[in-house]
Design a protein around this motif. Structure first.
Motif: not given
Length: 145
Positions: A70-72, A86-93, A115-118
């Motif tokens: 697992a990686a971040v 922020l929108l690009r990071a939010h949409a990233s898998r 900021f962290w994404n889903p």
């Protein structure tokens, strides 16, 4: 997190790497570790989405070499992130954690924004929706997030 500076000409786009030791599930004894790959940027202008895309490429290469780990992706910037970033990071898998740490002005440097994404902190993300913001208190009266 326990991170080391990598940086340099042949760093493969990675400035920081290490591990994020996560607490065990409720009642569990084992801590879980997550690989952290980070880039640090010191741009004068706001950070655009191209930096997120670049970091996605770094992460996809890493995940192809170590799919079971697992990686971040950690993106640290002295300048603010644009809305498009922020929108690009939010949409990233890819699980993303973005930090804005302003330039050191001689006073206590603090995190200005996180900021962290889903894919990282959402219910179906790497952290399973389990995110707590904590303040570390200093006996001298100060502290940090």
């Amino acid at each position: 997190m326990s991170l080391q500076r990598v940086g340099g000409r042949s760093d493969g786009g990675v400035d920081l790497q290490g591990w994020w030791w996560l607490p065990s599930a409720v009642g569990g004894d084992d801590r879980r570790r997550v690989r952290v790959l980070g880039q640090c940027k010191a741009e004068k202008k706001k950070m655009g989405p191209n930096y997120v895309r670049e970091m996605e490429g770094v992460m996809y290469r890493h995940l192809s070499e170590s799919p079971a780990v697992a990686a971040v992706a950690l993106l640290v910037s002295q300048s603010m992130f644009t809305r498009a970033t922020l929108l690009r990071a939010h949409a990233s898998r890819i699980p993303f954690f973005l930090l804005h740490i302003p330039e050191d002005t001689g006073e206590d440097t603090a995190i200005d924004a996180a900021f962290w994404n889903p894919a990282l902190a959402g219910q179906e993300g790497l952290l399973g929706g389990e995110v707590d913001i904590r303040w570390e208190r200093d006996p001298g009266g100060g502290g940090r997030p």
